[in-house]
Design a protein around this motif. Structure first.
Motif, short mmCIF file in Angstrom:
data_model
loop_
_atom_site.label_atom_id
_atom_site.label_comp_id
_atom_site.label_asym_id
_atom_site.label_seq_id
_atom_site.Cartn_x
_atom_site.Cartn_y
_atom_site.Cartn_z
N GLY A 1 0.81 -1.21 0.00
CA GLY A 1 0.00 0.00 0.00
C GLY A 1 0.84 1.25 0.00
N ASP A 2 0.14 2.37 0.07
CA ASP A 2 0.74 3.69 0.09
C ASP A 2 1.45 3.91 1.43
OD1 ASP A 2 1.07 6.49 0.43
OD2 ASP A 2 -0.61 6.89 -0.90
N LEU A 3 2.71 4.31 1.40
CA LEU A 3 3.44 4.47 2.66
C LEU A 3 2.78 5.50 3.57
CD1 LEU A 3 5.39 7.26 2.96
CD2 LEU A 3 6.63 6.13 1.12
N ALA A 4 2.11 6.50 3.01
CA ALA A 4 1.45 7.51 3.84
C ALA A 4 0.30 6.92 4.65
CB ALA A 4 0.93 8.66 2.97
N ASN A 5 -0.20 5.76 4.24
CA ASN A 5 -1.33 5.14 4.92
C ASN A 5 -0.92 3.95 5.78
OD1 ASN A 5 -3.20 6.90 3.68
ND2 ASN A 5 -3.12 5.67 1.81
N PHE A 6 0.36 3.73 5.95
CA PHE A 6 0.82 2.62 6.79
C PHE A 6 0.30 2.81 8.20
CE2 PHE A 6 4.25 0.61 9.41
CZ PHE A 6 4.01 -0.70 9.02
N PRO A 7 -0.45 1.84 8.75
CA PRO A 7 -1.19 2.07 9.99
C PRO A 7 -0.50 1.64 11.27
CG PRO A 7 -1.95 0.04 9.01
CD PRO A 7 -0.88 0.58 8.09
N GLU A 8 0.61 0.96 11.19
CA GLU A 8 1.20 0.34 12.38
C GLU A 8 2.16 1.28 13.10
OE1 GLU A 8 2.88 -3.45 11.47
OE2 GLU A 8 1.24 -4.00 10.12
N THR A 9 2.34 1.02 14.38
CA THR A 9 3.36 1.75 15.14
C THR A 9 4.73 1.11 14.86
OG1 THR A 9 3.03 0.33 17.06
CG2 THR A 9 1.75 2.35 16.97
N PHE A 10 5.77 1.92 14.95
CA PHE A 10 7.12 1.41 14.71
C PHE A 10 8.12 2.30 15.41
CE2 PHE A 10 6.01 4.30 11.31
CZ PHE A 10 7.15 5.05 11.07
N ASP A 11 9.37 1.83 15.48
CA ASP A 11 10.41 2.52 16.23
C ASP A 11 11.44 3.23 15.36
OD1 ASP A 11 9.57 1.51 18.92
OD2 ASP A 11 10.02 -0.42 17.96
N LEU A 12 11.65 2.73 14.15
CA LEU A 12 12.61 3.36 13.24
C LEU A 12 12.17 3.14 11.81
CD1 LEU A 12 16.46 3.37 13.53
CD2 LEU A 12 15.41 2.77 11.35
N GLY A 13 12.25 4.20 11.01
CA GLY A 13 11.90 4.11 9.59
C GLY A 13 13.11 4.36 8.72
N LEU A 14 13.20 3.58 7.67
CA LEU A 14 14.29 3.68 6.70
C LEU A 14 13.69 4.01 5.34
CD1 LEU A 14 17.47 2.92 6.39
CD2 LEU A 14 16.59 0.78 5.45
N ALA A 15 14.29 4.95 4.62
CA ALA A 15 13.85 5.26 3.25
C ALA A 15 15.09 5.49 2.41
CB ALA A 15 12.95 6.49 3.24
N THR A 16 15.33 4.58 1.48
CA THR A 16 16.55 4.62 0.67
C THR A 16 16.22 4.98 -0.76
OG1 THR A 16 17.52 2.90 2.08
CG2 THR A 16 18.58 3.31 -0.04
N HIS A 17 16.70 6.15 -1.18
CA HIS A 17 16.56 6.62 -2.55
C HIS A 17 15.10 6.65 -3.01
CE1 HIS A 17 21.05 5.55 -3.36
NE2 HIS A 17 20.90 6.73 -2.79
#
Length: 314
Positions: free
Chosen positions: A155-171
Motif C-alpha cells: 500500500g501507500d506508505l502515507a497510509n501505513f497504519p502500524e506503530t514502529f520505532d525506526l523508519g528507513l527510506a533509501t533513494h
C-alpha cells in the motif's frame, strides 16, 4: 541550462546569507557511515544468508552485473553502520525490548533491511511497498532466506497504519523521502533517510497530487490530510522564502553540470533542502545529523539524514 543559471543567480544571495545556519542545521557526522573497523568489516556478511548478499546469483542478486556489486555492497554497509549508530546511541534504552523497523518504498527487498533482519533476529521488520510485483519478489527472497522476523505491507506508505520505532527510506524520489520522514515524526520514530532526485519535488509544488516523475511505490492514492506535504518543510525556512522561490531551489538542486555558478549553487541548494528536512524534525523535538555513504563512490546520491526523538520527547 539557462533556466538553472538564472535560478542560481536569483538564489545566490539567499544561499550565502543562510550558509552559516545551514551548516549548523545539518550537524555533519563525518563517521556516520564509516564505522570504527575496516571498510571490509562494516557488515558481517558471513552471518547474512547467501541469497541476500550482493554478489548472489539468486533472485535479487547482482552476479549478472559485477560492476554494480561493489557499489551495492558499499551502500548496504554504509546504511547498516548508520542504522546501527542510531540504534546504539539513541534507542539504547529500547533494545531490551523488540523493535519494529520499517523500510518505506522497499521495492523487491534489495535494500539493507533484509540483511539487518538476518543479523538482528530478535527484532521485527516490515517492508512497505505499493508495487505488488516488487513485493512478490520480496516475499520469495524472504522465504528463500528463511527469515521469520520480516513481513510485507502492500500500500501507500502515507497510509501505513502500524506503530514502529525506526523508519528507513533509501533513494525514494522527491516527496517520497518527505512522506517517510513525516510518517516517522507522526509516530515519534527515529529515521535514516537517503534522499534522491530532489528536483522531483517540483511536481508537488506545481499542484500535482503526487510526484508524476516516479513510479507508484511512493503513492498509490491520495494520503490522509495529516500527511499532506507543504514546502518549505520547516517553519525556519518558511520564514526565509515563499513556495515559489522554493520551487526554484528544488529545480536547481538537481543540476549536475553546467556553469560554475549553477553547479556551485546546486550543491548549496541540496544542502539547504537537507537542512530544511532536518530542521523540520528538530522543530518536532528531534536530535538530527547527516553524513555521507562510504566511500563516496557508493552512489552519486550519497547524502544520509538521521534523526531520533530527544530524551524529553520519547
Amino acid at each position: 541550462h539557462r533556466r538553472q543559471t538564472r535560478a542560481a543567480e536569483c538564489l545566490n544571495e539567499l544561499l550565502e546569507t543562510l550558509a552559516p545556519q545551514v551548516l549548523a542545521c545539518r550537524h555533519f557526522l563525518s563517521d556516520l557511515c564509516v564505522g570504527h573497523g575496516s571498510q571490509e568489516m562494516r557488515l558481517d556478511w558471513a552471518r547474512v544468508p547467501a541469497s541476500l548478499q550482493p554478489w548472489s546469483d539468486e533472485l535479487g542478486g547482482l552476479a549478472h552485473d559485477p560492476r554494480r556489486v561493489d557499489h551495492k555492497r558499499w551502500q548496504l554497509e554504509s546504511l547498516f553502520v548508520a542504522l546501527s549508530y542510531v540504534l546504539a546511541h539513541h534507542l539504547a534504552q529500547m533494545l531490551t525490548g523488540k523493535l519494529h523497523i520499517v523500510d518505506f518504498g522497499s521495492g523487491s527487498g534489495n535494500s539493507v533491511v533484509l540483511a539487518i533482519a538476518a543479523l538482528l533476529p530478535s527484532h521485527n521488520f516490515t517492508l512497505v511497498e505499493a508495487c505488488e510485483n516488487d513485493l512478490s519478489i520480496a516475499r520469495r527472497r524472504i522465504a528463500s532466506s528463511a527469515l521469520q522476523n520480516v513481513k510485507v505491507w502492500h500500500g501507500d506508505l502515507a497510509n501505513f497504519p502500524e506503530t514502529f520505532d525506526l523508519g528507513l527510506a533509501t533513494h525514494l524520489c522527491g516527496e517520497g523521502t518527505d512522506l517517510a520522514q513525516a510518517k516517522c515524526i507522526e509516530q515519534g520514530a527515529a529515521f535514516v533517510l537517503t534522499p534522491c532526485c530532489l528536483g522531483m519535488i517540483k511536481h508537488v509544488l506545481e499542484g500535482c497530487s503526487r510526484n508524476r516523475g516516479v513510479s507508484a511505490n511512493i503513492r498509490s492514492k491520495l494520503p490522509g490530510e495529516g500527511l499532506r506535504l507543504s514546502y518549505p518543510r520547516s517553519d525556519w525556512l518558511q520564514r526565509q522564502m515563499e513556495p515559489d522561490l522554493y520551487l526554484q531551489l528544488v529545480r536547481l538542486s538537481d543540476c549536475n553540470s553546467g556553469s560554475d555558478a549553477s553547479s556551485g549553487a546546486a550543491a548549496a541548494s541540496k544542502q539547504l533542502i537537507d537542512a530544511d528536512r532536518l530542521m523540520r524534525a528538530a522543530e518536532a523535538g528531534y536530535e538530527t545529523g547527516c553524513g555521507k555513504l562510504y566511500p563516496l563512490e557508493a552512489s552519486a546520491k550519497n547524502d544520509v539524514l538521521v534523526g531520533w526523538p530527544s530524551g524529553n520527547n520519547r
